[in-house]
Design a protein around this motif. Sequence first.
Motif, mmCIF file in Angstrom:
data_model
loop_
_atom_site.group_PDB
_atom_site.id
_atom_site.type_symbol
_atom_site.label_atom_id
_atom_site.label_comp_id
_atom_site.label_asym_id
_atom_site.label_seq_id
_atom_site.Cartn_x
_atom_site.Cartn_y
_atom_site.Cartn_z
ATOM 1 N N ALA A 17 0.816 -1.216 0.000
ATOM 2 C CA ALA A 17 0.000 0.000 0.000
ATOM 3 C C ALA A 17 0.850 1.268 0.000
ATOM 4 O O ALA A 17 0.381 2.341 -0.408
ATOM 5 N N PHE A 18 2.110 1.156 0.440
ATOM 6 C CA PHE A 18 2.990 2.321 0.501
ATOM 7 C C PHE A 18 3.768 2.552 -0.795
ATOM 8 O O PHE A 18 4.452 3.571 -0.926
ATOM 9 N N ILE A 19 3.692 1.632 -1.738
ATOM 10 C CA ILE A 19 4.474 1.765 -2.968
ATOM 11 C C ILE A 19 4.126 3.037 -3.747
ATOM 12 O O ILE A 19 5.028 3.785 -4.136
ATOM 13 N N PRO A 20 2.841 3.338 -4.001
ATOM 14 C CA PRO A 20 2.530 4.586 -4.730
ATOM 15 C C PRO A 20 3.042 5.828 -4.018
ATOM 16 O O PRO A 20 3.578 6.745 -4.666
ATOM 17 N N SER A 21 2.920 5.877 -2.691
ATOM 18 C CA SER A 21 3.402 7.027 -1.924
ATOM 19 C C SER A 21 4.920 7.139 -1.999
ATOM 20 O O SER A 21 5.467 8.227 -2.215
ATOM 21 N N PHE A 22 5.614 6.010 -1.830
ATOM 22 C CA PHE A 22 7.076 5.987 -1.907
ATOM 23 C C PHE A 22 7.537 6.460 -3.278
ATOM 24 O O PHE A 22 8.454 7.278 -3.403
ATOM 25 N N SER A 23 6.881 5.936 -4.325
ATOM 26 C CA SER A 23 7.241 6.284 -5.694
ATOM 27 C C SER A 23 7.034 7.768 -5.979
ATOM 28 O O SER A 23 7.890 8.433 -6.580
#
Length: 270
Positions: free
Chosen positions: A33-39
Motif C-alpha cells: 500500500a505504501f508503494i505509490p506514496s514511496f514512488s
Amino acid sequence: MKKSLYRLMLELTHNPLYNVMLKKAATHRWSRAFIPSFSKTFNINTDEVARQQSEFHHLNDFFSRELKEGSRPVSQDVHEIVSPVDGVLAEVGDITDKTLMHIKQKPHSLETMLGLKSAVNTYLGGKYYVFYLSPKDYHRIHAPYAGHVRRRWALGRYSEPVNHLGFYFGQEPLATNYRLITEYETAKQRFAVVKIGALNVNSIHLSHTGSYSQKGEEMGYFSFGSTVVLLFQQDTVKLAQWIIDANKHDLPIKQGETIGSWIKQEETSS
C-alpha cells in the motif's frame, strides 16, 4: 515530510532490533500500500520499471526493482569503464602509500576494507570511486567492465548507516560495514567491486555467481540503500573528462555511463 520520514526509516539507525522490525515491515504484503506514496515522494520514473506497481509483492520488492531492457545504455567502447549503479559519484581519489582513502574528509583503511593483504598490495597507489545510492535510486548492481571473476569474499557483520550522519558518528563505515567483494581480472589488469551494506548483513544479494561477467551485466542488488566502491590498480585507469570538468563531489550518475577508461600501454610508457 514524507521524504524525511522514509529517509529516517531506511537510513538513520544503529539499532539491530529496529533493523529486524524494518525488514519485516518492508517485506510484509500490506506494505504494498505504501508503494505509490514511496514512488511519488521520491519522484521515481515508473515508465522505466519492468513491472507495474500492482505486480510487486511488498515495498522491499519495489525498492529492489528491475528496469525495462534498454533503460540503461552501456558504452560498448572496449576501453571505457562504466558506472555500476545509479546514484551519485560521491568521491574519486588516489589510494595513498599509507593504504588510505580519504572519503568525506575521513580516512578509510584499504586493509580494513579488503581484509586481505594480497588485495591491499594489488590496489596500493591506484584509484577508487565511491558511489552512494539513496532510497530513490535503482538498486541493482552491474559489472563496470567485462572480466573473469578471480575471487569473491565477504567481511564485516553489523553495518552502520552510510550517509552523512554515518560518516560523522561512525568510525570507518565504508571499511568496516558488512561487505561483499568481487575481484575481476582482465587480460592485463585487475579491479574490485566492493558492495557495502547500510543496515544489516542481509541487505546485499548476489544474482550472478558465474566465473565471468560482461560489461553492464547484473551482479546483484541491495534491499536497502547503500554504497559501492570500485578499486583499480596503479596507472591503469584515467577519469572520464566530464568528471574532471565537473571538479566536484556528489555527481548524479546512471548505471552504464562512462566513468573512465583504461590507460593504453603507449600512454604509460610516454
